[in-house]
Design a protein around this motif. Structure first.
Motif: not given
Length: 416
Positions: A19, A21, A38, A40, A74, A76-77, A82, A280
Motif C-alpha cells: 500500500d 499511500r 492501510t 488504499t 503498488y 491501486g496507486a 485496484p 498525484e
C-alpha cells in the motif's frame, strides 16, 4: 490451430502487494512487514502476499500455451487498477474470456490480442492484470502453432528485427540496497541498483543527505569490486517522488541543484533518477517532469530523469514521450494490459527519441518475465528489468537465461 479450452490456476508472485499511500503516510517497516493503517481500497494489510493467475490455453494438437496475470507491487496507486486477488478474478476469466476464446484460431497475435483487449464487463475493460496474462498466453499460442519463438512472432508482426545481442538488464535491490548491490556488481549487471528510496526521513534524508551518502558508497563499491575497468554500469535510482517531497514539487531550482550534486558524486558512472516528484495527478505530473527535464538539459546536468508514476498506460506513455517529460519512460509492463501494448510502447518511444525502459514490477512471476524478455528481444528497448523479486539472483537469472536461450536458438537456426 484452435483453442479448445482455457484453464486457470491460482499462483503466487515473486514479491508482495504494498500500500504505497500508507507507506508514504508513515507506515513503519518491521522486518519484512509494514506496520500501520492501510490507505488504499482493497488492502487488508500495508504489505500482503502477491497473487497471480496462470492462464493456460489448450490447443487442438495438445500443446499448452500459458501466461501469468499479475499486477504491480503498488496496485491501486498512481491511477492504476485496484488490488488484484486471484479468487476475485478467476471467475471473471472463466465467465467472460473462456467462452470467447474457445474455438478461436491462433494464427495472428495482434488480432488475438485486440480481441482480448476489446472484451468488456459492465461497460468496463478487463483489469490490466487479466489482459496482461491472457495476451501472454495468446502470444505463446501463436508461437507454438507456427513453430516460432515468441520474439519471432513479434518481429514478424511489427516489422522489427530480433536482437543478436543482450539487452542491458536493470536489477533492483529492495531495501537491502548494500548487500544486494554487491551481488549486482559481481554478476555484472549493466544497470543498478533501483535502491527503493521511498521515504524522505529514513532513506532520502530531509536534505537529501542519506541518498547522497549512498550514491558515494555505491560509486566506491563498484570501483572496488569490479573485475575490469570496462565495467561501467549505469546508476539508476528510483526515488518515488521523495526529492519533490523534500525540496518542493515545484521548486525546480532546488531539485536541479540537488540532482547536480548527485551526478557529481556518481562520477565516473552515469546517473538516472526515476520519479523525482509525484504530484498525484497525471497532467500535473507530466508538466512538472517536463519542466525539470528542461532545466536539467538547459544547465547541462549529467543526470537522466525517468518517468514512472502517472505514466501507466500506452496512452500515458505517448503523452509523456510527446511532451519530453523525462529522458526515459518506464514501460511498466503489467500496467499496460495486453502485452501487445509493450511492443507498441517501446517502438513509440524509440520513434520519439526518448529512452525506452521496459520495466515491470518485482511482483510478477517467472512466466511473465520470460514473455517480457521475448518482447524486448524483438523491440530492443534501452534496458529491461530483472524480475520478479527483490533478491537480485532469481530475477536476474530468469531474465538473463531467457535472453541467452533466444540468442543460442537463433544462432543454431541460422547455422542449419
Amino acid at each position: 490451430m484452435k483453442i479448445i479450452d482455457v484453464i486457470c490456476s491460482k499462483g503466487r508472485t515473486g514479491f508482495f502487494f504494498d500500500d504505497q499511500r500508507a507507506i508514504k503516510q508513515g507506515a513503519v517497516s518491521d522486518g519484512a512487514a509494514y506496520i500501520g493503517k492501510t490507505a488504499t481500497a482493497g488492502f487488508s494489510a500495508v504489505r500482503q502476499a502477491g497473487e497471480a493467475i496462470s492462464v493456460m490455453l489448450l490447443l487442438e494438437d495438445g500443446q499448452l500455451a500459458y501466461g501469468d496475470c499479475a499486477a504491480v507491487q503498488y496496485s491501486g496507486a498512481g491511477g492504476r487498477d485496484p488490488l488484484f486477488l486471484a479468487d476475485d478474478f478467476i471467475p471473471v476469466i472463466e465467465q467472460y474470456i473462456k467462452p470467447q476464446l474457445i474455438g478461436t484460431e491462433v494464427a495472428n497475435f495482434r488480432a488475438l490480442a485486440h480481441q482480448i483487449e476489446s472484451i468488456e464487463v459492465d461497460g468496463k475493460r478487463l483489469h490490466t492484470a487479466i489482459r496482461y496474462g491472457v495476451t501472454q498466453a495468446a502470444l505463446d499460442a501463436v508461437a507454438k502453432a507456427s513453430k516460432r519463438l515468441m520474439c519471432e512472432v513479434i518481429a514478424d508482426e511489427y516489422g522489427t528485427e530480433v536482437s543478436d545481442r543482450e539487452i542491458p538488464i536493470f536489477t533492483q535491490s529492495g531495501d537491502n540496497r548494500y548487500e544486494n548491490s554487491d551481488k549486482m556488481i559481481m554478476k555484472g549487471a549493466q544497470v543498478l541498483p533501483h535502491a527503493l528510496i521511498n521515504n524522505v526521513k529514513t532513506k532520502l534524508g530531509e536534505n537529501g543527505e542519506k541518498l547522497a551518502e549512498y550514491v558515494a558508497w555505491l560509486r566506491d563499491r563498484i570501483l572496488k569490486l569490479r573485475l575490469s575497468q570496462d565495467y561501467t554500469p549505469v546508476l539508476h535510482i528510483d526515488v518515488y517522488g521523495t526529492i519533490g517531497a523534500a525540496f518542493g514539487n515545484d521548486n525546480y531550482t532546488a531539485m536541479a541543484d540537488y540532482l547536480e550534486s548527485l551526478a557529481e558524486l556518481a562520477k565516473p558512472f552515469r546517473l538516472r533518477i526515476e520519479g523525482p516528484m509525484d504530484v498525484e495527478d497525471r497532467e500535473k505530473q507530466m508538466l512538472a517532469l517536463k519542466e525539470l527535464t528542461r532545466i536539467i538539459d538547459e544547465r547541462g546536468i549529467g543526470v537522466e530523469l525517468v518517468a514512472d508514476e502517472w505514466c501507466n498506460t500506452l496512452e500515458d506513455i505517448k503523452y509523456f514521450a510527446d511532451n519530453k517529460a523525462g529522458h526515459m519512460v518506464q514501460i511498466k509492463t503489467p500496467d499496460l494490459g495486453g502485452v501487445n501494448n509493450i511492443a507498441e510502447a517501446v517502438l513509440y518511444c524509440k520513434q520519439k527519441g526518448i529512452g525506452a525502459y521496459q520495466g515491470g514490477t518485482c511482483n510478477e512471476t517467472d512466466r511473465s518475465a520470460q514473455v517480457c524478455v521475448q518482447i524486448a528481444m524483438a523491440t530492443q528497448p534501452d534496458q529491461i528489468l530483472a524480475k520478479p523479486g527483490m533478491g537480485v539472483d532469481e530475477g536476474y537469472m530468469i531474465v538473463y537465461n531467457e535472453m541467452q536461450r533466444i540468442l543460442a536458438i537463433r544462432r543454431a537456426k541460422a547455422n542449419q
